[in-house]
Design an enzyme around this catalytic site. Structure first.
Site, short mmCIF file in Angstrom:
data_model
loop_
_atom_site.label_atom_id
_atom_site.label_comp_id
_atom_site.label_asym_id
_atom_site.label_seq_id
_atom_site.Cartn_x
_atom_site.Cartn_y
_atom_site.Cartn_z
CB ALA A 66 -0.88 -0.02 1.24
N GLY A 110 0.68 -4.84 1.04
CA GLY A 110 -0.51 -4.87 0.18
C GLY A 110 -0.24 -5.54 -1.17
CD GLU A 113 -2.16 -7.27 3.07
OE1 GLU A 113 -1.66 -6.15 2.80
OE2 GLU A 113 -2.88 -7.44 4.07
CD GLU A 133 1.73 -5.35 5.81
OE1 GLU A 133 2.50 -6.28 6.16
OE2 GLU A 133 0.92 -5.45 4.88
#
Ligand code: CAA
Length: 259
Positions: A66, A110, A113, A133
């Site tokens: 992300a 992300g 993911e 993270e």
């Protein structure tokens, strides 16, 4: 349709979607989510398209996570009120037709993911998967703690989430995170070839096979077995079932109607 952060092209019945922010290692910001949601919705709605491949531009990364620069100034209330990351479920995971993630280089946070949202992952031999993270003071937010644990088991998922350690392609294949590894130079070609194989299958059957395997991933055995039987019974009502079985008996290839 044109997009700001992705490239989309159709190769016969296969839609190829490429994350296109190589200068930011394809980091996933809100615009990427908006673009991907629109592209997956268009793919799902287009009866000429039967499988999709998602990959990253550049050799270095599928996606490095992300977008940290987009999140750095946000406060907890912003994340909560925007229900941050929920759009990935509705915009990407909800895609009903099959799609493959073709991963080269980094698939972190992300990015890992997003790859795990695919129906399966084909990895280039340069792929590296991780959930780093914790090093940012947070934790996975796009499904990583759940999908990674189901894919590779508690021991590896826990170690990766707690230490931020990356898994290389060989370990990812050994652990069941990816279906297979190919040389990075051949990754796109191999993924497109696999997608073309899927695209040649009867389309309702491919949607339902996808749904069945996902149910195994998401529910308990009793519910999964019942749902599998019901979905199988629905497929037996299609013209393609009649055609597929008749073609087998007549020793010829099936010709699919898509219904
Ligand atoms: N967000 C925003 N920008 C990113 C980014 C990210 N996740 N990852 C890389 N970039 C940017 C860098 O800031 C850099 O931009 P500038 O040139 O403007 O400085 C550019 O991409 C190239 O990156 P690096 O210079 O860092 O490249 P490197 O080869 O030295 O390192 C890397 C590569 C190890 C992948 C490193 O970039 C990195 O650690 N990235 C962050 C990985 C990460 O923590 N991901 C998790 C994000 S949080 C998340 O995803 C939450 C969630 O659960 C959904």
């Amino acid at each position: 349709m044109t997009y700001e952060t992705i490239l989309v092209e159709q190769r016969d019945a296969v839609t190829l979607i490429t994350l296109n922010r190589p200068q930011a290692l394809n980091a996933l910001n809100s615009q990427v989510l908006a673009d991907l949601s629109a592209a997956f919705a268009a793919y799902d709605a287009d009866p000429t398209q039967r499988c999709a491949v998602l990959t990253g531009s550049g050799e270095k990364a599928f996606a490095a996570g992300a977008d940290i620069k987009e999140m750095v100034e946000k406060e907890a209330a912003d994340f909560f009120l925007e229900d941050f990351f929920s759009g990935w479920q509705t915009g990407v995971v909800a895609t009903r037709k099959p799609w493959i993630a073709a991963v080269q280089g980094f698939a972190l946070g992300g990015g890992c993911e997003l790859a795990m949202m695919a129906d399966f992952i084909i990895a280039g031999d340069t792929a590296k998967f991780g959930q780093p993270e914790i090093k940012l003071g947070v934790a996975p937010g796009m499904g990583g703690s759940q999908r990674l644990t189901r894919a590779v088991g508690k021991a590896k998922a826990m170690e990766m989430c707690l230490t931020g350690r990356m898994m290389d392609a060989a370990e990812a294949e050994r652990s069941g995170l990816v279906s297979r590894i190919v040389p990075a130079a051949d990754l796109l070609e191999e993924a497109l070839k696999t997608a073309a194989t899927i695209a040649a299958m009867p389309p309702m059957a491919s949607m339902i096979n996808k749904e069945m395997v996902n149910i195994a991933f998401e529910t308990g055995l009793a519910q999964g077995l019942l749902t599998e039987r019901r979905l199988f019974q629905i497929l037996t009502a299609t013209q393609d079932k009649k055609e597929g079985m008749t073609a087998f008996v007549e020793k010829r290839p099936g010709v699919w109607k898509g219904r």
